[in-house]
Scaffold this motif. Structure first.
Motif, PDB file in Angstrom:
ATOM      1  N   GLN A 185       0.868  -1.101   0.127  1.00  0.00           N
ATOM      2  CA  GLN A 185      -0.191   0.153  -0.090  1.00  0.00           C
ATOM      3  C   GLN A 185       0.812   1.260   0.032  1.00  0.00           C
ATOM      4  N   SER A 215      -6.083   0.973  -7.460  1.00  0.00           N
ATOM      5  CA  SER A 215      -5.939   2.363  -7.358  1.00  0.00           C
ATOM      6  C   SER A 215      -7.114   3.168  -6.329  1.00  0.00           C
ATOM      7  N   PHE A 216      -6.886   3.879  -5.628  1.00  0.00           N
ATOM      8  CA  PHE A 216      -8.017   4.738  -4.644  1.00  0.00           C
ATOM      9  C   PHE A 216      -7.560   6.079  -4.600  1.00  0.00           C
ATOM     10  N   THR A 282     -11.305   0.837  -3.935  1.00  0.00           N
ATOM     11  CA  THR A 282     -10.549   0.636  -4.993  1.00  0.00           C
ATOM     12  C   THR A 282     -10.974   0.430  -6.385  1.00  0.00           C
TER      13      THR A 282
END
Length: 743
Positions: A185, A215-216, A282
């Protein structure tokens, strides 16, 4: 998350490094060994890009890959710089000259006397190339990361990319997973969602692995960057503590993702919660999100079977772990609708399937326990109660008590549920006795459980050797005076008292050193009384406290460890000599048969034979026969001469001490004593130790009395030992035929 410093403020890992300056000069190149067979060369000159033939010190190499650039600041007459990668043997050797190309267009250079480090070489490229350094380094990394990739190539690629400003972000959290995957992460600029083939930078072996990225959004990430989570496919070579970064090729080209200096490493029990906390935010390809969801639902120490919305429940009755990581587990699984597709025993990256190897048995008590619950009522109407199971298993990699053990239920709809297993660490013998003792002897499944679970469990378990805990000499103990008599003390002081009295009455044994080995838990109680008896009889004795014993043979083995004499006499405390002079006869016979093992005849008090040698079967099957003379009158063998036999009796014998040690001691896979002693006797014979029967010496004793409260258990133990012995010695060794000798 890393706290106390924003990602944007994190310094470049290579910034601030003290690098000794190196300069480029026309006509001279700087060599930089990458690994044993790869050399990077940096110099000035307008070489043709691509594959170029080279010759160095008169030796022809295959080709070199050349990447060039226009100098940011020309150094007349040079206007271009270049870097070349070539494969040669012993890249770190001293080189003096090199020629690029052939014919009139070739370029000749001399090597700088001192090679450069990869950091220095990267700086030379970056400073001389300016804006053109990045694409030049991109081309070099393309070559480095193709073909056979070594750890030093990966590290070199990471250094080049960092120097060229191709660092993409930071890994801030590394999580271990029960399935062997590694969770990442952090934040990055150019790693878009999807699957990547990444090269891991670290101190271990070179690792190239598949990594799914999602991705976030992150408000604390630098402009143009976003948060990411990644899951590196299971790989034994990936160690979170050694992980320093990764090299990958994204849409903009090769990039390096460093591990933040203040990164956090979490264990497999905490990782699922980290994934769950971010999973709903996400974005990625469906297969990546599916793998992340599976990792989020991996085992985190909690029992989840009882929360399933289906009529599926499971419980563990007993779980034992013996030496070598061998496990014996019993319990039950209620699955009337057959929703469970597989049951696995797992422990951090290792797994073994149980439902394909366990033995089922009826458990009507389980059906009764759930008969009042609505979701089970209709499913249990068929009257089937085969919910119980017994299974033995061994996980790859042996035992690791520090990591949790658990059962994984894989349902047909791909759901997973978990049940923690907390095994009791015991010897394989104790585990087997407890397990068969918990099953009704009349149970129809008992025979199958013995054949498919208990016997393999005992046969495959490691051995826990007895350990000498305390040694106490009573009186003067001179072990070099004559071969010590090693005695295994029984359950109470009375077991050995008559024997000590007889040893004191015999002039030969009165002067012999005596070792009395006893279990540690009885040492305090027995040592005082035995010490008084030894002093009263004026014997020379050594009292030995032993841990990890299962029977008298373990005591004899530990007693042998407590002395250093070349020859020892083993004597079970359940035996008494039939007259004086037995010790002298054994010692005299052993001296004529140096390095052999000699046993007397064992007889019952009614003068019938209990044991008179282990022989080879007369039908040439080579099967050992123990009871050839059992039950015969003692006079049937007293006239016999010294006879060569297949295996001696370890209840009473004289033998080389180191033979016992070199043979590895008695096997830990038997429940009783008879086959255990025979097994060791045969192993001694296999190792080249000749065995003999001395009929002129007799010892009196009796067989171990079976427990009157559990006759079925005693019979079952004998049956199990016979099967283990047959499994171990089938086909049997070619054993010696009887041979008589005169002494």
């Amino acid at each position: 998350m890393v706290t106390g410093q924003s990602p944007a403020a994190a310094s470049h890992p290579s910034a601030g490094k003290d690098r000794p300056s190196r300069t480029l000069r026309p006509g001279r190149v700087v060599g930089c060994p990458i690994d044993e067979n790869t050399l990077l060369i940096v110099g000035l000159g307008r070489l043709v890009a691509g594959d170029v033939p080279v010759e160095f010190d008169g030796e022809q190499a295959e080709t070199a890959f050349v990447s060039n650039w226009r100098l940011a600041t020309p150094l007349p007459p040079a206007t271009h710089g270049f870097a070349a990668l070539l494969t040669i043997d012993h890249a770190d050797r001293s080189l003096t000259k090199i020629r690029f190309g052939e014919g009139p267009a070739s370029a000749r250079y001399v090597f700088a006397p001192r090679p450069a480090s990869i950091d220095q070489a990267a700086v030379l490229v970056a400073e001389s190339g300016g804006a053109e350094a990045a694409p030049a380094i991109e081309r070099l990394v393309d070559v480095l990361m193709s073909g056979d990739v070594s750890l030093r190539k990966i590290q070199a690629a990471a250094t080049l990319l960092q120097t060229a400003g191709a660092s993409d972000g930071f890994v801030e959290l590394i999580g271990e997973n029960q399935d062997g995957a590694t969770f990442l992460q952090g934040w990055c600029h150019s790693m878009t969602p999807g699957r990547y083939r990444v090269s891991l930078v670290g101190n271990g072996t070179p690792v190239i692995a598949e990594c799914g990225i999602a991705s976030f959004p992150r408000t604390d990430a630098p402009d143009g960057a976003s948060g990411f989570v990644g899951l590196i496919d299971p790989n034994e070579a990936v160690r979170a503590q050694d992980f320093e970064g990764l090299v990958f090729k994204g849409r903009p080209g090769w990039r390096h993702l460093a591990v933040h200096p203040r990164r956090r490493v979490v264990g497999p029990m905490e990782t699922p919660e980290h994934i769950r906390s971010i999973l709903l935010r996400t974005q990625s390809a469906p297969d990546v999100l599916l793998s992340l969801r599976s990792a989020a639902n991996s085992f985190d120490g909690k029992e989840t079977v009882s929360s399933l919305p289906y009529p599926v429940r499971m419980g563990i009755d007993d779980a034992y772990e013996a030496d070598g990581g061998n496990l014996l587990i019993s319990g039950w699984m209620l699955d009337p609708d057959e929703r469970v597709a597989a049951v696995r025993l797992r422990r951090l990256g290792a797994a073994v399937r149980l439902d394909e190897r366990w033995t089922r048995l009826e458990r009507p008590d389980v059906s009764d326990s759930f008969s009042d619950e609505q979701q089970f009522t209709s499913a249990l109407r068929g009257g089937h109660h085969t919910h119980g199971f017994v299974v033995h298993a061994k996980l790859p990699g042996g035992d690791d008590a520090a990591t949790p053990l658990y059962l994984e239920l894989m349902l047909r709809d791909s759901r997973r549920a978990f049940l923690p297993v907390k095994p009791t660490r015991v010897t394989s013998r104790s585990a087997a006795l407890r397990q068969i003792g918990s099953i009704d002897p009349a149970n129809w499944a008992l025979s199958a459980i013995v054949d498919t679970q208990i016997v393999p469990f005992l046969s495959e378990s490691g051995r826990s050797a007895p350990v000498v805990d305390t040694v106490l000499d009573t009186g003067s103990f001179y072990q070099d005076r004559s071969p010590p008599i090693v005695i295994g003390a029984g359950e109470s002081e009375e077991d050995i008292s008559p024997l000590l009295a007889l040893l004191a009455l015999d002039p030969e044994t009165r002067r012999a050193p005596i070792v009395i080995a006893m279990p540690a838990e009885r040492f305090q109680r027995q040592a005082a009384c035995l010490g008084e008896l030894v002093r009263f009889y004026r014997l020379s004795a050594r009292l030995v406290s032993v841990t990890g014993t299962g029977d008298a043979y373990d005591l004899l083995e530990a007693g042998a460890q407590a002395v250093s004499s070349e020859t020892i006499v083993l004597l079970s405390a359940s035996l008494v000599p039939h007259g004086a002079g037995w010790y002298g006869k054994l010692v005299a016979t052993e001296k004529t048969l140096r390095g052999s093992i000699v046993s007397p005849v064992l007889a019952y008090e009614d003068h019938s034979i209990r044991w008179a040698g282990t022989f080879t079967d007369d039908d040439n099957s080579n099967q050992p026969v123990v009871g050839r003379y059992a039950g015969y009158p003692l006079k049937a063998v007293t006239g016999m001469e010294l006879t060569r036999i297949a295996a001696a009796s370890l209840e009473c014998c004289i033998m080389p001490r180191d033979a016992l040690i070199r043979a590895g001691g008695f096997s830990g896979g038997y429940l009783g004593a008879q086959e255990k002693g025979l097994d060791f006797g045969l192993r001694l014979s296999r190792s080249g130790i000749d065995a003999y029967l001395l009929p002129s010496v007799q010892m009196w004793g009796c067989d171990d009395a079976p427990n009157p409260d559990a006759p079925a258990m005693a019979a079952l133990v004998e049956e199990i030992d016979r099967k283990i012995f047959k499994r171990q010695w089938s086909p049997a060794l070619p054993l010696e035929k009887p041979e008589k000798r005169s002494v």
